[in-house]
Motif scaffolding. Structure first.
Motif, PDB file in Angstrom:
ATOM      1  N   ALA A 250      41.055  35.329  42.708  1.00 36.94           N
ATOM      2  CA  ALA A 250      41.542  35.535  41.353  1.00 36.94           C
ATOM      3  C   ALA A 250      40.638  36.070  40.410  1.00 36.94           C
ATOM      4  O   ALA A 250      40.523  36.777  39.598  1.00 36.94           O
ATOM      5  CB  ALA A 250      42.764  34.919  40.726  1.00 36.94           C
ATOM      6  N   ALA A 251      39.647  35.114  40.282  1.00 35.17           N
ATOM      7  CA  ALA A 251      38.437  34.775  39.390  1.00 35.17           C
ATOM      8  C   ALA A 251      37.643  36.226  39.747  1.00 35.17           C
ATOM      9  O   ALA A 251      37.108  36.766  38.648  1.00 35.17           O
ATOM     10  CB  ALA A 251      37.571  33.769  39.419  1.00 35.17           C
ATOM     11  N   LEU A 252      37.348  36.742  40.883  1.00 30.86           N
ATOM     12  CA  LEU A 252      36.804  37.891  41.259  1.00 30.86           C
ATOM     13  C   LEU A 252      37.328  39.243  40.182  1.00 30.86           C
ATOM     14  O   LEU A 252      36.355  40.012  39.779  1.00 30.86           O
ATOM     15  CB  LEU A 252      36.768  38.292  42.721  1.00 30.86           C
ATOM     16  CG  LEU A 252      35.906  37.388  43.272  1.00 30.86           C
ATOM     17  CD1 LEU A 252      36.164  38.004  44.931  1.00 30.86           C
ATOM     18  CD2 LEU A 252      34.623  37.705  43.361  1.00 30.86           C
ATOM     19  N   ALA A 253      38.604  39.021  40.139  1.00 28.23           N
ATOM     20  CA  ALA A 253      39.197  40.172  39.423  1.00 28.23           C
ATOM     21  C   ALA A 253      39.554  39.808  37.966  1.00 28.23           C
ATOM     22  O   ALA A 253      39.998  40.684  37.065  1.00 28.23           O
ATOM     23  CB  ALA A 253      40.546  40.447  40.175  1.00 28.23           C
ATOM     24  N   GLY A 254      39.166  38.631  37.692  1.00 23.51           N
ATOM     25  CA  GLY A 254      39.401  38.312  36.149  1.00 23.51           C
ATOM     26  C   GLY A 254      40.787  37.994  35.727  1.00 23.51           C
ATOM     27  O   GLY A 254      41.306  38.190  34.643  1.00 23.51           O
ATOM     28  N   VAL A 255      41.800  37.973  36.764  1.00 19.76           N
ATOM     29  CA  VAL A 255      43.191  37.332  36.467  1.00 19.76           C
ATOM     30  C   VAL A 255      43.558  36.094  37.083  1.00 19.76           C
ATOM     31  O   VAL A 255      42.794  35.293  37.439  1.00 19.76           O
ATOM     32  CB  VAL A 255      43.914  38.377  37.327  1.00 19.76           C
ATOM     33  CG1 VAL A 255      43.567  39.887  36.806  1.00 19.76           C
ATOM     34  CG2 VAL A 255      43.660  38.333  38.655  1.00 19.76           C
ATOM     35  N   GLU A 256      44.611  35.717  36.447  1.00 23.39           N
ATOM     36  CA  GLU A 256      45.284  34.407  36.981  1.00 23.39           C
ATOM     37  C   GLU A 256      45.679  34.524  38.472  1.00 23.39           C
ATOM     38  O   GLU A 256      45.819  35.419  38.721  1.00 23.39           O
ATOM     39  CB  GLU A 256      46.348  33.939  36.132  1.00 23.39           C
ATOM     40  CG  GLU A 256      46.072  33.550  34.633  1.00 23.39           C
ATOM     41  CD  GLU A 256      45.169  32.567  34.570  1.00 23.39           C
ATOM     42  OE1 GLU A 256      45.254  31.380  35.389  1.00 23.39           O
ATOM     43  OE2 GLU A 256      44.474  32.535  33.542  1.00 23.39           O
TER      44      GLU A 256
ATOM     45  N   ALA B  79      38.469  44.180  43.271  1.00 27.51           N
ATOM     46  CA  ALA B  79      38.541  43.389  42.448  1.00 27.51           C
ATOM     47  C   ALA B  79      37.726  43.913  41.129  1.00 27.51           C
ATOM     48  O   ALA B  79      38.011  43.631  39.907  1.00 27.51           O
ATOM     49  CB  ALA B  79      37.991  42.043  42.691  1.00 27.51           C
ATOM     50  N   ALA B  80      36.784  44.701  41.597  1.00 23.21           N
ATOM     51  CA  ALA B  80      35.783  45.201  40.412  1.00 23.21           C
ATOM     52  C   ALA B  80      36.459  46.079  39.673  1.00 23.21           C
ATOM     53  O   ALA B  80      36.334  46.431  38.648  1.00 23.21           O
ATOM     54  CB  ALA B  80      34.474  45.782  41.107  1.00 23.21           C
ATOM     55  N   ALA B  81      37.582  46.834  40.423  1.00 28.82           N
ATOM     56  CA  ALA B  81      38.241  47.920  39.741  1.00 28.82           C
ATOM     57  C   ALA B  81      39.278  47.329  38.805  1.00 28.82           C
ATOM     58  O   ALA B  81      39.626  47.906  37.794  1.00 28.82           O
ATOM     59  CB  ALA B  81      39.111  48.775  40.820  1.00 28.82           C
TER      60      ALA B  81
END
Length: 250
Positions: A111-117, A152-154
């Motif tokens: 989740a952290a890769l995408a900056g979400v919970e 995740a970057a997107a």
């Protein structure tokens, strides 16, 4: 003189089964179906060679890929005895992992890769698409780490996770059509003549090199076309937005 592969090293049926990662019972069953040649007999002891081993390794790999034993039997009886080793070389090339290979990470790190919970529902969606595999309640294995990290970057750029995940089946469907076309043409022009010629021994090296070189070539072509089409799509979209803004002006 080069070593004769058929006599350089020999095994008893127990040694053969162990090296092929099979049971002795399976080895005897495949021998009974004519899938391997009879062993060299010394008294009542049979001795098997590397070609026997390669044939059994090929059978095991084909079974693991989901082929039925009946289909394998037909294929083996239609090819030369010495084709097993070359076929294993081809399958090794196809089984080589992508750069980086599969990765294992905690769900929170994913989740952290995408900056979400952490969202287990999204992870289930990715599991259903074959992108990740659940290990336990806390960890997952990234089956397609390059795709997952790009997605995740997107998301970090502002796209909704659901949107990014929803794009994957569309991309997969269209890319499969491209790869099917590419492979079909290569088979028609290069592989089928080789098969029709009876799998000539002196042509195996060329065929293996051909298969080994297909992926980077096809990847470069596909990426080049995608970049070109992507730029054109952006140009069209920008033009439509500008036209729309102009039409709304008093």
């Amino acid at each position: 003189m080069p070593e004769d592969p058929t006599t350089a090293e020999e095994f008893t049926v127990d040694e053969l089964a162990s090296r092929a990662q099979m049971t002795v019972r399976n080895v005897r069953a495949y021998a009974g179906r004519g899938l391997i040649e009879p062993p060299r007999l010394v008294g009542r002891t049979g001795y098997y060679n590397r070609e026997h081993l390669q044939r059994l390794q090929l059978i095991r790999q084909l079974l693991e890929r989901g082929f039925t034993l009946a289909a394998i039997e037909k294929a083996i009886h239609s090819t030369p005895q010495n084709a097993a080793g070359h076929t294993l070389d081809l399958m090794t090339i196809l089984d080589l992992p992508d750069e980086g290979g599969a990765e294992i990470m905690p769900r929170e790190d994913l989740a952290a890769l995408a900056g979400v919970e952490r969202d287990d529902a999204l992870i289930e969606s990715m599991v259903g698409l074959g992108l990740v595999e659940k290990i336990d309640d806390d960890r997952v294995r990234l089956i397609e780490p390059t795709v997952v990290r790009a997605g995740a970057a997107a998301v970090t750029m502002g796209l909704a996770p659901e949107t990014v995940i929803g794009m994957f089946p569309v991309l997969q469907q269209h890319l499969r059509a491209i790869t099917d076309t590419f492979v079909r043409e290569v088979v028609a022009e290069q592989i089928q003549p080789f098969i029709d010629a009876g799998f000539p021994e002196d042509d195996w090296e060329r065929i293996i090199a051909l298969v080994d070189g297909l992926l980077p070539i096809a990847s470069q072509v596909t990426l080049g076309i995608f970049r070109s089409e992507f730029r054109q799509s952006i140009d069209v979209e920008v033009g439509e937005q500008i036209t729309g803004l102009a039409a709304r002006r008093p």
